[in-house]
Write an enzyme that holds these catalytic residues in place. Structure first.
Site, PDB file in Angstrom:
ATOM      1  N   ASP A  98       0.991  -0.969  -0.167  1.00 19.61           N
ATOM      2  CA  ASP A  98       0.228   0.248   0.267  1.00 19.61           C
ATOM      3  C   ASP A  98       0.854   1.489  -0.056  1.00 19.61           C
ATOM      4  OD1 ASP A  98      -2.672  -1.304  -0.312  1.00 19.61           O
ATOM      5  OD2 ASP A  98      -2.337  -1.832   1.955  1.00 19.61           O
TER       6      ASP A  98
ATOM      7  N   MET B 280      22.578  -4.633 -23.841  1.00 22.22           N
ATOM      8  CA  MET B 280      22.535  -2.821 -23.665  1.00 22.22           C
ATOM      9  C   MET B 280      22.883  -2.058 -23.051  1.00 22.22           C
ATOM     10  SD  MET B 280      18.912  -2.444 -26.614  1.00 22.22           S
ATOM     11  CE  MET B 280      18.939  -2.762 -28.413  1.00 22.22           C
TER      12      MET B 280
END
Length: 808
Positions: free
Chosen positions: A196, A602
């Protein structure tokens, strides 16, 4: 962070003679396992004994072990600590030593494999006396608790009572005076695990990001079916007392309305909601999305339910409306890369906080502020969390929003601004162009959408530039409106189109089109090319007066290599792609054993993706350009893996940034490992390629891009007022062309010129990169014998001043 004035202690000896117990309590949250794993391994690294606390009875434990062995091929040790405080009270076989191997293969598992529950026995003094006795007998004086505010409050009470509990135990003859003396003080450090995000003092709690992933996956799935049938969908998400999940989900998906407990809608909201939904349909939208937090209330404190909203929309508008209550699906699934990294960093900081604590140090909670791990007094955070509830109960909702913290407040303010449907009647006569530069990445479209909508709200006319600087030079410029960008938050790639071309050779044509289309400001969204292109435009101001307009660069690239920002849009999505792929790769080794995977990521010359994915996926090594390595380092890594194959963990994962070394290529490293590991392990090679640039953006990238796009327009609007002279816009000062970036704890605008000194233009990276400090953590968690620099550590910060207002 501050320098320690005392001599640096050898971190591998900090814990010698000391014992740490780790437990989870309360509701489970994805990422707890990463925190447990880090706590155990760093604790062992410091020389401390580390214990799990569990509660499962012998027969139940045996049954669960057998089940998991069949389903997950997990070892018995993975079940170690079950049910938190109950294990402290029960003692005996419920508090067990942890080993390095016992926390292996935990990173990718949701929930908490060490179990979690609420314990009634611990709430009584008698129960806490039993727990204290059990800890004293094992010499445990350091307790790491992962849970919510209730669990952490219980831990603090335990610590406060400690001396009294020991005195009672001595009087009762349960422990000796000598044992009491050796365990005279109990240190407590907490980590907040809660989907939450309802604990004040931290930007994010463990599990929140993963829960957002589950919500957005559902929203994306619903979006397709809703558009097919022209429906309105109402999604109820968790958040009985906190609306963070609902609020960020609404931002991330561009919801038409959000209901949160911290800010009830104004009286008459029913009419306003129906009018907004009708307006959206009249503008051609086939989809309406309404997000409701389960604790949503009206201004008079009455619950607002999803069924109530459905009835309103159906009866008043006749719209085909469906309700989806997500429930515990939000707690489940694999933890996101963010939660794994967050849990790992918090676990490391928690161990350091325990071992550095003195009897005068208050119980602390490890929190996240921006990109920094910080320590905060536990009970101050608990008090602010209670203050939020009190403010809401007394109708002080603006105060409740502020008490939630800057991050929550910024999200709410951004949502409010973007939720306006009707543009102002008075136009500003300002034309703002938006463009994408460089390689495409997830989140670019969300940034464009936010910029366009915020620009229209400010009264500006917005223009889209297609295909980057090429399009700007060749007149591929057209107006873009509110309806055009609807639904863009969840789209990957770049709808506008993007190219790597820099403006240097196109300045004449670009200046002509800026004049032709009467553009007054420019938003450049992209990677390193966007930064360099912005610089070239600024440098051209001396020759071309048309370039004297305010400009802002928004970093958007998977490489995360733009100077001036700790994070770039798109990097989180790429990181999650790499992490989930590595999970599958590691899982494929579960059957074959003794296998090492070499994975190329990458990033250009920037090692961010390789490093963070290495931490999130539990890699044994990550080779990057920024940290030089040689053949001896490769040899050490191979030897490390040979030793690892002798343990119960018979698999390895090596990440390599694509440009880390021109000679030690992925093929070279694969061949080297294959040759040196012959007879011990075999190797496989994976080059992930462009899949890292694709996919739908993660909740973080959608939210980050939305706030960046909106903030850029607000900044440009103010800058245009400053630069208005004699009936025209003229901007030629350095601070009129900036990079908007996240720096530690805030979004800041930094002049492009000022960032040149911190830029390695040859290798397209910043000279200083914050995440390099995290690399030692990855190595320690992979069991390398290195030294952790403890000369720089997190000081205890304060949340409150005497009047209860935030200092931070």
């Amino acid at each position: 962070m501050s320098k320690d004035l005392h001599p640096t202690m050898d971190p591998t000896k900090m814990g010698i003679g000391r014992s740490i117990a780790v437990l989870t309590s309360g509701g489970d949250a994805q990422g707890m396992n990463a925190a447990v794993r880090a706590t155990v391994r760093v604790g062992l690294y410091t020389g401390a004994k580390v214990y799990f606390v569990h509660e499962v009875r012998t027969n139940a434990l045996k049954h669960v072990r057998q089940t998991l062995r069949c389903v997950l091929s997990m070892r018995d040790n993975h079940l170690s600590a079950m049910q938190g405080y109950q294990g402290l009270v029960d003692g005996g076989d419920h508090i067990r030593p942890a080993t390095w191997e016992s926390v292996s293969m935990m990173l990718q598992l949701g929930g908490t494999v060490i179990g979690s529950a609420r314990c009634k026995d611990f709430r009584s003094r008698e129960g806490r006396m039993k727990a204290a006795c059990n800890l004293v007998k094992l010499g445990i004086t350091n307790l790491c608790v992962i849970g919510g505010d209730g669990s952490l409050t219980g831990a603090n009470q335990f610590r406060t009572e400690w001396s009294g509990l020991l005195a009672d135990l001595v009087r009762a003859g349960k422990i000796t005076a000598e044992e009491a003396k050796k365990s005279s003080h109990l240190n407590i450090v907490g980590m907040v695990g809660s989907i939450d995000n309802d604990f004040c003092g931290t930007d994010m709690t463990i599990g929140t990001d993963s829960a957002l992933h589950r919500i957005i996956e559902v929203v994306d799935a619903i979006t397709t079916t809703a558009q097919s049938h022209q429906r309105t969908f109402i999604l109820e998400v968790m958040g009985r007392h906190c609306g963070y999940l609902a609020l960020v989900s609404a931002l991330a998906c561009g919801a038409d309305w959000v209901f949160i407990p911290e800010m009830p809608p104004d009286d008459g909201w029913e009419n306003h909601l129906c009018r907004r939904l009708t307006d959206q349909r009249s503008r051609g939208s086939r989809l309406n999305v309404i997000i409701v937090a389960e604790g949503a209330i009206s201004s008079d404190g009455k619950p607002i339910t999803s069924d109530q909203i459905k009835k309103l929309v159906t009866d008043r508008l006749g719209f085909d409306t469906r309700t989806t209550i997500l429930g515990h699906v939000q707690r489940g699934g694999t933890p996101s890369a963010f939660d794994r990294i967050l849990g790992s960093r918090m676990g490391v900081e928690a161990v350091m906080a325990l071992l550095e604590a003195t009897p005068d140090t208050p119980a602390c909670v490890v929190s996240l502020s921006g990109n920094q791990a910080v320590r905060l007094p536990l009970m101050e955070c608990v008090q602010v969390t209670k203050d939020v509830t009190a403010a809401m109960a007394s109708g002080k909702f603006d105060e409740a929003i502020k008490l939630r913290g800057k991050s929550f407040e910024n999200n709410w303010n951004t949502y409010k601004l973007l939720a306006h449907i009707n543009p102002p009647d008075v136009k500003s006569n300002i034309n703002v162009a938006v463009m994408n530069i460089g390689a495409p990445c997830a989140g670019m479209n969300a940034a464009v959408r936010a910029a366009v909508k915020m620009g229209i709200i400010q009264g500006h006319s917005m223009f889209a530039v297609h295909d980057g600087f090429d399009g700007l030079a060749h007149g591929q410029i057209e107006p873009i409106n509110w309806t055009t960008v609807s639904g863009w938050t969840g789209k990957g790639g770049s709808v506008l189109g993007t190219k790597r071309t820099l403006p240097g050779k196109l300045l004449e044509e670009i200046s002509e089109n800026i004049a032709k289309f009467n553009l007054h400001a420019l938003i450049i969204i992209g990677g390193f090319e966007a930064y360099v292109g912005g610089l070239e435009m600024v440098q051209a101001r001396e020759k071309y007066e048309e370039m004297c307009i305010p400009m802002v660069v928004i970093p958007a690239t998977v490489s995360n290599n733009v100077p001036g920002s700790d994070f770039s849009i798109g990097a989180d999505t790429a990181l999650n792609t790499i992490t989930s792929t590595c999970d599958r790769i590691k899982q494929s080794a579960a059957g074959t054993k003794r296998r090492v995977f070499i994975v190329e990521t990458m990033g250009g010359y920037c090692g961010y993706l390789a490093t963070m994915a290495g931490l999130a996926a539990g890699a044994d090594a990550a080779y990057i350009y920024e940290e030089k390595f040689n053949i001896r380092d490769l040899e050490t890594n191979v030897e490390h893996l040979v030793e690892k194959m002798k343990t119960t963990v018979k698999r390895g994962l090596i990440l390599r940034n694509e440009n880390c070394n021109a000679n030690y290529t992925t093929d070279f490293i694969f061949n080297l490992y294959s040759e040196e590991g012959r007879g011990v392990f075999d190797c496989r090679k994976n080059i992930l390629g462009h899949m890292q640039q694709g996919g739908t953006p993660t909740p973080f990238d959608r939210n980050f891009a939305t706030k960046m796009g909106a903030k850029s327009i607000l900044w440009l609007t103010e800058k245009l007022k400053e630069c208005y002279r004699h009936g025209r816009i003229f901007a030629n000062t350095p601070d009129s062309a900036c990079v908007l970036g996240m720096r530690k704890r805030a979004l800041t605008f930094q002049p492009l010129d000022d960032l040149k000194a911190d830029t390695d233009f040859e290798h397209r990276i910043p000279k200083t990169q914050w995440w390099l400090k995290i690399r030692p953590i990855m190595k320690i968690l992979a069991k390398y014998d290195i030294k952790l620099d403890t000369s720089e550590h997190a000081d205890m910060e304060h949340v409150l001043n005497k009047r209860g207002n935030h200092l931070k």
